[in-house]
Scaffold this motif. Sequence first.
Motif, PDB file in Angstrom:
ATOM      1  N   PRO A 137       0.824  -1.213   0.000  1.00 50.81           N
ATOM      2  CA  PRO A 137       0.000   0.000   0.000  1.00 50.81           C
ATOM      3  C   PRO A 137       0.857   1.261   0.000  1.00 50.81           C
ATOM      4  O   PRO A 137       0.487   2.268  -0.604  1.00 50.81           O
ATOM      5  N   ASP A 138       2.019   1.195   0.654  1.00 55.86           N
ATOM      6  CA  ASP A 138       2.902   2.363   0.706  1.00 55.86           C
ATOM      7  C   ASP A 138       3.297   2.789  -0.709  1.00 55.86           C
ATOM      8  O   ASP A 138       3.304   3.972  -1.044  1.00 55.86           O
ATOM      9  N   GLN A 139       3.598   1.766  -1.566  1.00 56.05           N
ATOM     10  CA  GLN A 139       3.996   2.098  -2.931  1.00 56.05           C
ATOM     11  C   GLN A 139       2.822   2.633  -3.742  1.00 56.05           C
ATOM     12  O   GLN A 139       2.992   3.532  -4.569  1.00 56.05           O
ATOM     13  N   ARG A 140       1.648   2.097  -3.476  1.00 59.27           N
ATOM     14  CA  ARG A 140       0.459   2.593  -4.189  1.00 59.27           C
ATOM     15  C   ARG A 140       0.300   4.082  -3.896  1.00 59.27           C
ATOM     16  O   ARG A 140       0.061   4.870  -4.799  1.00 59.27           O
ATOM     17  N   ILE A 141       0.464   4.438  -2.617  1.00 57.23           N
ATOM     18  CA  ILE A 141       0.203   5.824  -2.226  1.00 57.23           C
ATOM     19  C   ILE A 141       1.341   6.745  -2.660  1.00 57.23           C
ATOM     20  O   ILE A 141       1.114   7.866  -3.111  1.00 57.23           O
ATOM     21  N   ALA A 142       2.577   6.268  -2.562  1.00 56.23           N
ATOM     22  CA  ALA A 142       3.702   7.149  -2.911  1.00 56.23           C
ATOM     23  C   ALA A 142       3.946   7.191  -4.417  1.00 56.23           C
ATOM     24  O   ALA A 142       4.012   8.265  -5.015  1.00 56.23           O
ATOM     25  N   GLU A 143       4.042   6.020  -5.056  1.00 53.56           N
ATOM     26  CA  GLU A 143       4.472   5.986  -6.458  1.00 53.56           C
ATOM     27  C   GLU A 143       3.301   6.079  -7.434  1.00 53.56           C
ATOM     28  O   GLU A 143       3.327   6.862  -8.365  1.00 53.56           O
ATOM     29  N   ASP A 144       2.280   5.245  -7.200  1.00 56.67           N
ATOM     30  CA  ASP A 144       1.216   5.179  -8.202  1.00 56.67           C
ATOM     31  C   ASP A 144       0.403   6.461  -8.272  1.00 56.67           C
ATOM     32  O   ASP A 144      -0.010   6.881  -9.349  1.00 56.67           O
ATOM     33  N   LEU A 145       0.193   7.089  -7.116  1.00 55.19           N
ATOM     34  CA  LEU A 145      -0.565   8.349  -7.149  1.00 55.19           C
ATOM     35  C   LEU A 145       0.228   9.419  -7.885  1.00 55.19           C
ATOM     36  O   LEU A 145      -0.319  10.198  -8.662  1.00 55.19           O
ATOM     37  N   LYS A 146       1.535   9.429  -7.625  1.00 52.60           N
ATOM     38  CA  LYS A 146       2.397  10.422  -8.296  1.00 52.60           C
ATOM     39  C   LYS A 146       2.306  10.227  -9.816  1.00 52.60           C
ATOM     40  O   LYS A 146       2.115  11.172 -10.581  1.00 52.60           O
ATOM     41  N   ALA A 147       2.418   8.953 -10.244  1.00 53.58           N
ATOM     42  CA  ALA A 147       2.384   8.681 -11.678  1.00 53.58           C
ATOM     43  C   ALA A 147       0.997   8.958 -12.242  1.00 53.58           C
ATOM     44  O   ALA A 147       0.873   9.480 -13.350  1.00 53.58           O
ATOM     45  N   LEU A 148      -0.041   8.637 -11.484  1.00 56.30           N
ATOM     46  CA  LEU A 148      -1.403   8.804 -12.008  1.00 56.30           C
ATOM     47  C   LEU A 148      -1.687  10.264 -12.355  1.00 56.30           C
ATOM     48  O   LEU A 148      -2.149  10.580 -13.451  1.00 56.30           O
ATOM     49  N   THR A 149      -1.377  11.165 -11.427  1.00 58.19           N
ATOM     50  CA  THR A 149      -1.721  12.568 -11.683  1.00 58.19           C
ATOM     51  C   THR A 149      -0.869  13.125 -12.824  1.00 58.19           C
ATOM     52  O   THR A 149      -1.390  13.743 -13.746  1.00 58.19           O
ATOM     53  N   ALA A 150       0.449  12.836 -12.772  1.00 58.89           N
ATOM     54  CA  ALA A 150       1.331  13.400 -13.800  1.00 58.89           C
ATOM     55  C   ALA A 150       0.958  12.855 -15.175  1.00 58.89           C
ATOM     56  O   ALA A 150       0.819  13.613 -16.144  1.00 58.89           O
ATOM     57  N   THR A 151       0.740  11.534 -15.271  1.00 62.30           N
ATOM     58  CA  THR A 151       0.465  10.941 -16.585  1.00 62.30           C
ATOM     59  C   THR A 151      -0.905  11.368 -17.093  1.00 62.30           C
ATOM     60  O   THR A 151      -1.072  11.625 -18.290  1.00 62.30           O
ATOM     61  N   SER A 152      -1.890  11.442 -16.196  1.00 55.78           N
ATOM     62  CA  SER A 152      -3.231  11.822 -16.658  1.00 55.78           C
ATOM     63  C   SER A 152      -3.212  13.235 -17.242  1.00 55.78           C
ATOM     64  O   SER A 152      -3.787  13.493 -18.304  1.00 55.78           O
TER      65      SER A 152
END
Length: 594
Positions: A137-152
């Motif tokens: 979950p830590d990676q979901r919150i730190a990495e995936d959220l970062k990538a989601l907003t930037a990529t979207s």
Amino acid sequence: MNEQNAGGAAGKGLIAKFLALAAPYWRSEEKGMAWALLLTISALNIAMVYCNVLLNQWNADFFNALQQRDWGRFLQLLQVFAALAFGFIGCAVLMSYLTSMLNLRWRRWLTDFYLRQWLDGRAYCLLELKSYGTDNPDQRIAEDLKALTATSLNLGFELIRNLATLACFVGILWQLSGPLSLARIGWNVSLPGYLVWVSLAYALLGSGLMHALGRRLSRINMEGERREADFRYAAVRLREHAQEVALSGGEDVERSALNRRFQAICANWRLLIAAEWRLNGARAGYAQLAVIFPMLVCAPGYFAGKFALGGLMQAISAFAQVQGALSWMVNAYEILASWKANIERLSSFQRAAQQARQELAHSRISRRPGDEIRLSAVDVSLPGGQALLQGIHLQASAGERIVLKGASGSGKSALLKALAGIWPWGKGSITLPPNKVMFLPQRPYLPIGTLREAISYPAASNAFTTVQQTFVLSQCQLGHLTPQLDENCNWSARLSAGEQQRLALARALLHRPQWLLLDDATSALDVPNQRHCYALLRTELPHSTIISVSHRPEVDACHDRIWQIGDYSLGPSIDAAILSRSRGQAADGAVSIR
Ligand SMILES: Nc1ncnc2c1ncn2[C@@H]1O[C@H](COP(=O)(O)OP(=O)(O)OP(=O)(O)O)[C@@H](O)[C@H]1O
């Protein structure tokens, strides 16, 4: 977003899942600013495309002026160019700044939202106890959220820009190119807007080639990220368990395990290099060809006298714009692949957190307030459903001290967690005083920070006065730590196991819970210290109910009663025959009480 929406995302398509993840922010209290930024950035994107259209027209005028050796017009067009260039640069800089701001705001909001999803209803705790089909979950919150907003944002704005480019330049190119007669190849027809068709064919061919060479890249990149995370995690574990490793002399094992993980990174890296050099070679060739190719296709029109020099340059620049926009459309699949992976991981995390919350909220172990602790017909099972303890009937009055005993693995901790409300698996009814509960595990959690924070946890460090904090430290024979109350450090690594347990006890003395659950919470103490701690609890918390789990016989004397988990306990690997025999006995109570 409400829970139903989040849960419903399981079977949805990609866009629906993305909308389910993104919508809460765009409907939140920050929506005003978010939409204002989004619209401004979209408008700036379109303004940049408009600048390109003007520059395209400028190309025609400028080269015509050159061809006509018109000095005055030449100077005038240089000024136009400067104005257009300033306009374009201004839009680009402002757009980049505003996009970063929007990215920051969106990520900040989403991080807070996801932290809540993780922490609310103690989902984080259940996610560690049972597999809900998500990981890290830590990676979901730190990495995936970062990538989601930037990529979207990147994908969205690029899409707007490229669609606007196509809308403007396809028309220009169509007008400029005129029909191409195919009489030379024996067909008595003409192809209208041939430059548009050629640019489409060029983009499709080029992108097809890139796709063929680079299709493995995204899989290799994802595998690389996973291996890097494994390597990092192994190194962090070594840090966390530095003393245990050093005491067991495990350096060689650790080094070879870390090397093995790094070798896995290198193996993947080699695949990446092999895939990249082919792709980069093709990309460089494609980029070089893109310089000359529009000239080659436009030149026949120029030599046939259809274009002046300015018209030729305008057609070349329009061709490049159309071809660039089409190539982006075709190549965006690579970004889409990683965007899709982000969305899938975040959706599965959200689903898992929701399931965990619901499992805890709808546990068949009912809990209601009462004057005493009472367990009626409680069964405790493992997360997978296998029985652990059955038919428990227990009662404890205010101020009682009870020690819970049983063989290792018999389910003592699980029973305590069921009492504390973080073990939902089982059934029955638990009555608890609606007062403060505190749970002291064998390895207490000490946050990284000041000693004040560690001792006051989970209250704020200023919730207790220095006098109170100093007093309980000295009561727990930790007076030597008083001068370090404001020192910042990783106390779990600094303090001995026994000191950590006494610090947790000092914390209990500060918080004065109505009932206290101790799960082997004095196992690291010597017998006199352990006796001292229990005596302290008796004098300082005379009205608190204390239930301790312990294997040590000396602990029995510090309590009024013993709850003994006996032959009725069921290990997870118990066979069906013993399980049914045990069910028969459960009517008398699965836990014997002295
Ligand atoms: N999250 C979990 N998922 C699956 N099995 C679990 C989980 N937590 C505990 N168990 C199993 O449940 C059984 C009871 O565990 P528990 O920690 O309650 O035992 P215990 O009586 O406290 O043991 P000990 O005295 O060794 O601390 C053990 O067999 C353990 O492996």
